[in-house]
Structures are given as structure tokens and as C-alpha cells.
Design an enzyme around this catalytic site. Structure first.
Site, PDB file in Angstrom:
ATOM      1  N   ASN A 150      -6.215  -3.271  -2.832  1.00 17.12           N
ATOM      2  CA  ASN A 150      -5.465  -3.626  -4.050  1.00 17.12           C
ATOM      3  C   ASN A 150      -5.548  -5.115  -4.411  1.00 17.12           C
ATOM      4  OD1 ASN A 150      -3.864  -4.502  -1.993  1.00 17.12           O
ATOM      5  ND2 ASN A 150      -2.120  -3.187  -2.459  1.00 17.12           N
ATOM      6  N   HIS A 200      -2.704 -10.124  -1.998  1.00 15.60           N
ATOM      7  CA  HIS A 200      -1.445 -10.157  -1.259  1.00 15.60           C
ATOM      8  C   HIS A 200      -0.614 -11.293  -1.849  1.00 15.60           C
ATOM      9  CE1 HIS A 200       1.616 -10.437   1.814  1.00 15.60           C
ATOM     10  NE2 HIS A 200       1.474 -11.750   1.682  1.00 15.60           N
TER      11      HIS A 200
HETATM   12  P1  ADP Z   1       2.620  -5.374  -0.778  1.00 14.93           P
HETATM   13  O1  ADP Z   1       1.221  -5.778  -0.407  1.00 14.93           O
HETATM   14  O2  ADP Z   1       2.709  -5.028  -2.246  1.00 14.93           O
HETATM   15  O3  ADP Z   1       3.669  -6.346  -0.333  1.00 14.93           O
HETATM   16  P2  ADP Z   1       3.313  -3.612   1.477  1.00 14.93           P
HETATM   17  O4  ADP Z   1       3.904  -4.758   2.224  1.00 14.93           O
HETATM   18  O5  ADP Z   1       4.101  -2.350   1.378  1.00 14.93           O
HETATM   19  O6  ADP Z   1       2.912  -4.000  -0.020  1.00 14.93           O
HETATM   20  O7  ADP Z   1       1.914  -3.232   2.153  1.00 14.93           O
HETATM   21  C1  ADP Z   1       1.015  -4.212   2.587  1.00 14.93           C
HETATM   22  C2  ADP Z   1      -0.388  -3.748   2.307  1.00 14.93           C
HETATM   23  O8  ADP Z   1      -0.674  -2.612   3.113  1.00 14.93           O
HETATM   24  C3  ADP Z   1      -0.649  -3.249   0.884  1.00 14.93           C
HETATM   25  O9  ADP Z   1      -0.941  -4.289  -0.010  1.00 14.93           O
HETATM   26  C4  ADP Z   1      -1.806  -2.315   1.065  1.00 14.93           C
HETATM   27  O10 ADP Z   1      -3.054  -2.981   1.118  1.00 14.93           O
HETATM   28  C5  ADP Z   1      -1.528  -1.718   2.439  1.00 14.93           C
HETATM   29  N1  ADP Z   1      -0.809  -0.443   2.367  1.00 14.93           N
HETATM   30  C6  ADP Z   1       0.453  -0.245   1.929  1.00 14.93           C
HETATM   31  N2  ADP Z   1       0.813   1.032   2.046  1.00 14.93           N
HETATM   32  C7  ADP Z   1      -0.250   1.675   2.587  1.00 14.93           C
HETATM   33  C8  ADP Z   1      -0.538   3.029   2.957  1.00 14.93           C
HETATM   34  N3  ADP Z   1       0.355   3.988   2.807  1.00 14.93           N
HETATM   35  N4  ADP Z   1      -1.752   3.313   3.462  1.00 14.93           N
HETATM   36  C9  ADP Z   1      -2.670   2.359   3.614  1.00 14.93           C
HETATM   37  N5  ADP Z   1      -2.479   1.072   3.286  1.00 14.93           N
HETATM   38  C10 ADP Z   1      -1.283   0.727   2.785  1.00 14.93           C
END
Ligand code: ADP
Length: 197
Positions: free
Chosen positions: A161, A164
Site C-alpha cells: 500500500n 507508511h
Molecule cells: P497502517 O499502515 O495504515 O498504519 P496497520 O498498522 O494496521 O496499518 O498495518 C501495518 C501494515 O501492515 C499495513 O500498512 C500493511 O502493509 C500491512 N497489513 C495490515 N493488515 C494486513 C493484513 N491483514 N495482511 C497483510 N498485511 C497487512
């Protein structure tokens, strides 16, 4: 107090997928056009130790990640035991962490410190929802990513995505210190600061 409000700091990383797709410039553009200031910038090939020190360690975070994944499996009527060998959120969280480490090591990362009014929330808003399908059009993830959690989970890898960005003040402080030494952070005044705020 007032001057701190104008210069809140947050850490932003262009993940290996974003770097390999040539999105570094686009990310910087979107920060700068909003009136946010890039005050530190570098490209890094992370090591395992560096990433392990960066990712949260608490069971709470691991369980949150595990529960998110269990929710995805439920939504798609898939059996976590068959796919992952367990339905324990903590164990699944630990698996996701391993996938995440692998993703972070898969190529260079561009790290920056962004400063500005409500920089932490502003940057998260510009970046958009973690899950590309849920990210609004006009956000970086909404405009540039298309990955899905179920696809990522089946492939036993992290969601790709692009970005970060720190989630709150504690994270921003810890993460900024983890990626940058004080000498690498440079403050300056942007020409339009007196006009914009
Ligand atoms: P953010 O990056 O928006 O803060 P999170 O802390 O929930 O989100 O997750 C960290 C990173 O882990 C995400 O940016 C994504 O790349 C990965 N991620 C999140 N949820 C999942 C999942 N269910 N399966 C695989 N990768 C995930």
C-alpha cells in the site's frame, strides 16, 4: 505551544512498492502542495534489525493484526485453520509481522520527516485507509494501490500500500528517532508560511 502546533512532526516512509513504481516524487508533491514541509529525506535499504526495531512489539498490536486477518477470512468464508494452521490472533499476528519484515526488506525505502500543522493527522489523511479498496479516491493509497487483504493473506505477504505514516504522537516520536539522527533533520521557513497560516 503555538509554534509547536505549526511544526508537529511525523515520519513518512515510501515502501519498497512505492519506490519501485516511481512514486517518490508524487508522494513528496502531495505533501508539499498541502503546505506540509519535508524536513528530512533519505533512501535506505533496511536491515532485519532496523525493521524489527521499527515494527511494534506489543502483543496488543500483534493481536490487532491477527484479528483483522481473522475478520478478512470470515468475510470471505475462508477457514483460517486450513489456510494458516491456527485461529489464534496472536499467532496470526506474529505471522503477519514476518510477512511485513519480508516486505520491508524487499527493496530500498525512502524515509522522510514531515512537519506542519497537525502533520500526523494531515499525512494520514493524504495517505488514506490501510486497505487500498477502502482508501478514498484522491488519497495516495486510493489513487495508486489496488492490493487486497485476502489476496495478501493467501499469498502469505503484507498488503502493498505504498506508504507508511505514523499514527499518533508516540509513534511519530519513536519512529522519527528510529530512522533519523537529530543532525539529519533540518528546519527552514517555507516562503508561503506567513500567508497560509
Ligand atoms: P497502517 O499502515 O495504515 O498504519 P496497520 O498498522 O494496521 O496499518 O498495518 C501495518 C501494515 O501492515 C499495513 O500498512 C500493511 O502493509 C500491512 N497489513 C495490515 N493488515 C494486513 C493484513 N491483514 N495482511 C497483510 N498485511 C497487512
Amino acid at each position: 505551544m503555538a509554534s509547536n502546533l505549526k511544526s508537529e512532526r511525523t515520519l513518512l516512509l515510501v515502501k519498497p512498492d512505492g519506490v519501485k513504481r516511481g512514486l517518490i516524487g508524487e508522494v513528496i508533491l502531495r505533501m508539499e502542495q498541502r503546505g506540509l514541509k519535508v524536513i528530512a529525506l533519505k533512501m535506505v535499504q533496511p536491515t532485519v534489525e532496523h525493521i524489527e526495531g521499527f515494527l511494534p512489539k506489543s502483543d496488543k498490536w500483534l493481536e490487532r493484526m491477527g484479528n483483522k486477518t481473522l475478520g478478512t477470512y470470515e468475510q470471505y468464508k475462508m477457514d483460517p485453520i486450513k489456510e494458516l494452521g491456527t485461529k489464534d490472533p496472536l499467532k496470526i499476528g506474529k505471522m503477519i509481522k514476518k510477512w511485513l519484515v519480508g516486505f520491508w526488506l524487499s527493496g530500498p525505502v525512502v524515509a522522510m520527516v514531515i512537519s506542519g500543522i497537525h502533520a500526523i493527522d494531515m499525512v494520514r489523511k493524504i495517505v488514506g485507509n490501510t486497505i487500498p479498496a477502502k482508501a478514498e479516491m484522491g488519497t495516495i493509497r486510493g489513487d495508486y494501490s489496488v492490493d487486497s487483504p485476502i489476496l495478501a493473506n493467501i499469498g502469505k505477504r503484507a498488503i502493498h500500500n505504498v506508504i507508511h505514516a505514523s499514527g499518533d504522537i508516540e509513534e511519530a516520536t519513536h519512529e522519527t528517532e528510529h530512522w533519523f539522527s537529530p543532525e539529519e533533520i533540518h528546519d527552514y521557513k517555507r516562503a508561503e508560511e506567513d500567508i497560509m497560516f
